[in-house]
Design a protein around this motif. Structure first.
Motif, PDB file in Angstrom:
ATOM      1  N   THR A   1      51.073  72.301  -7.745  1.00  0.00           N
ATOM      2  CA  THR A   1      50.212  72.907  -8.752  1.00  0.00           C
ATOM      3  C   THR A   1      50.378  74.445  -8.992  1.00  0.00           C
ATOM      4  O   THR A   1      50.499  74.760 -10.289  1.00  0.00           O
ATOM      5  N   TRP A   2      50.610  74.982  -7.967  1.00  0.00           N
ATOM      6  CA  TRP A   2      51.003  76.778  -8.380  1.00  0.00           C
ATOM      7  C   TRP A   2      52.199  76.680  -9.170  1.00  0.00           C
ATOM      8  O   TRP A   2      52.305  77.845  -9.648  1.00  0.00           O
ATOM      9  N   LEU A   3      53.015  76.082  -8.979  1.00  0.00           N
ATOM     10  CA  LEU A   3      54.375  76.116  -9.807  1.00  0.00           C
ATOM     11  C   LEU A   3      54.258  75.910 -11.164  1.00  0.00           C
ATOM     12  O   LEU A   3      54.785  76.617 -12.063  1.00  0.00           O
ATOM     13  N   GLN A   4      53.076  75.103 -11.516  1.00  0.00           N
ATOM     14  CA  GLN A   4      53.018  74.701 -12.892  1.00  0.00           C
ATOM     15  C   GLN A   4      52.097  75.556 -13.426  1.00  0.00           C
ATOM     16  O   GLN A   4      51.824  75.622 -14.681  1.00  0.00           O
ATOM     17  N   VAL A   5      50.825  75.672 -12.772  1.00  0.00           N
ATOM     18  CA  VAL A   5      49.539  76.414 -13.313  1.00  0.00           C
ATOM     19  C   VAL A   5      49.641  77.741 -13.219  1.00  0.00           C
ATOM     20  O   VAL A   5      49.078  78.602 -14.007  1.00  0.00           O
ATOM     21  N   GLY A   6      50.107  78.243 -12.191  1.00  0.00           N
ATOM     22  CA  GLY A   6      50.237  79.740 -11.787  1.00  0.00           C
ATOM     23  C   GLY A   6      51.080  80.689 -12.922  1.00  0.00           C
ATOM     24  O   GLY A   6      50.234  81.796 -13.283  1.00  0.00           O
ATOM     25  N   PRO A   7      51.999  80.027 -13.644  1.00  0.00           N
ATOM     26  CA  PRO A   7      52.526  81.153 -14.745  1.00  0.00           C
ATOM     27  C   PRO A   7      51.420  80.952 -15.952  1.00  0.00           C
ATOM     28  O   PRO A   7      51.480  81.996 -16.670  1.00  0.00           O
TER      29      PRO A   7
ATOM     30  N   PRO B   1      41.647  75.242 -14.461  1.00  0.00           N
ATOM     31  CA  PRO B   1      40.964  74.561 -13.529  1.00  0.00           C
ATOM     32  C   PRO B   1      40.921  72.895 -14.032  1.00  0.00           C
ATOM     33  O   PRO B   1      40.953  72.088 -12.888  1.00  0.00           O
ATOM     34  N   LEU B   2      40.862  72.467 -15.071  1.00  0.00           N
ATOM     35  CA  LEU B   2      40.960  71.197 -15.271  1.00  0.00           C
ATOM     36  C   LEU B   2      42.144  70.506 -15.015  1.00  0.00           C
ATOM     37  O   LEU B   2      42.491  69.257 -14.533  1.00  0.00           O
ATOM     38  N   SER B   3      43.346  71.153 -15.036  1.00  0.00           N
ATOM     39  CA  SER B   3      44.577  70.777 -14.708  1.00  0.00           C
ATOM     40  C   SER B   3      44.704  70.927 -12.865  1.00  0.00           C
ATOM     41  O   SER B   3      45.505  70.010 -12.439  1.00  0.00           O
ATOM     42  N   ALA B   4      44.261  71.903 -12.486  1.00  0.00           N
ATOM     43  CA  ALA B   4      44.491  72.231 -11.064  1.00  0.00           C
ATOM     44  C   ALA B   4      43.551  71.440 -10.255  1.00  0.00           C
ATOM     45  O   ALA B   4      44.061  71.064  -9.135  1.00  0.00           O
TER      46      ALA B   4
END
Length: 204
Positions: free
Chosen positions: A31-37, A19-22
């Protein structure tokens, strides 16, 4: 078999970093491409570590890389404002934070790959190191191919923000070379430590 407490804390730290990143991300479409994995990978890692145990040092190296990735993803790799934090003196013509992360990928995954080769594939130390170097290059190449294929379906702006090529036509091979350099730095430093203390575990 449960995970050691230190490994659980490392994984929870990565989960807390999501959450701190998103939240408040500079470029939400990516965001979903980098945080989702990371979100998908944490429960998988928890399960895998129970089945295929690794040392806390290896888990720490991988989680340190994940946290660095989440930090960079907050702005996207090519827009981390390190110049605004007092580093403009380096005089770079491009944002170099993505280069740092690629170097860190080789540095951080070297020990886990060597350990996995020795512990779970029963490789000799020399074979495990060779496997690690080849794996770092292979993972780097596969990631660059993935980026290329992904950008075929993105808008030009989204593709540039995700890839962070910044106009450098040699961005992909440079990224792969830096990952290899990170792995070589770890390998040399581990060998020097081992030479100083033959009784210490390799890479400890």
């Amino acid at each position: 078999m449960g995970l050691p407490a230190a490994q659980r804390w490392w994984l929870l730290a990565c989960l807390a970093g999501v959450p701190l990143s998103a939240v408040g991300a500079a470029y939400p479409p990516n965001t979903w491409l980098q945080v989702g994995p990371v979100v998908a990978g944490i429960p998988l890692a928890w399960w895998e570590l129970r089945r295929w145990p690794m040392s806390t040092a290896s888990v720490g190296w991988v989680c340190a890389f994940v946290l660095l990735h989440l930090f960079a993803a907050r702005w996207t790799y090519s827009s981390v404002p390190y110049d605004a934090w007092g580093h403009a003196a380096f005089g770079f013509q491009r944002n170099m934070f993505d280069r740092l992360v690629h170097f860190a990928s080789g540095l951080c995954f070297a020990l886990p790959l060597v350990e996995a080769g020795m512990r779970h594939a029963r490789l000799t130390r020399r074979m495990a190191v060779t496997f690690m170097l080849l794996a770092v290059l292979a993972i780097g190449a596969l990631y660059e191919i993935f980026e290329w294929m992904l950008t075929l379906g993105l808008s030009p702006e989204a593709a540039e923000q995700y890839n962070g090529q910044q106009g450098d036509m040699f961005d992909a091979p440079k990224d792969m070379a830096l990952a290899l350099l990170g792995a070589l730095v770890w390998m040399i430093s581990a060998r020097l430590r081992r030479d100083r203390s033959q009784s210490a575990p390799w890479g400890a």
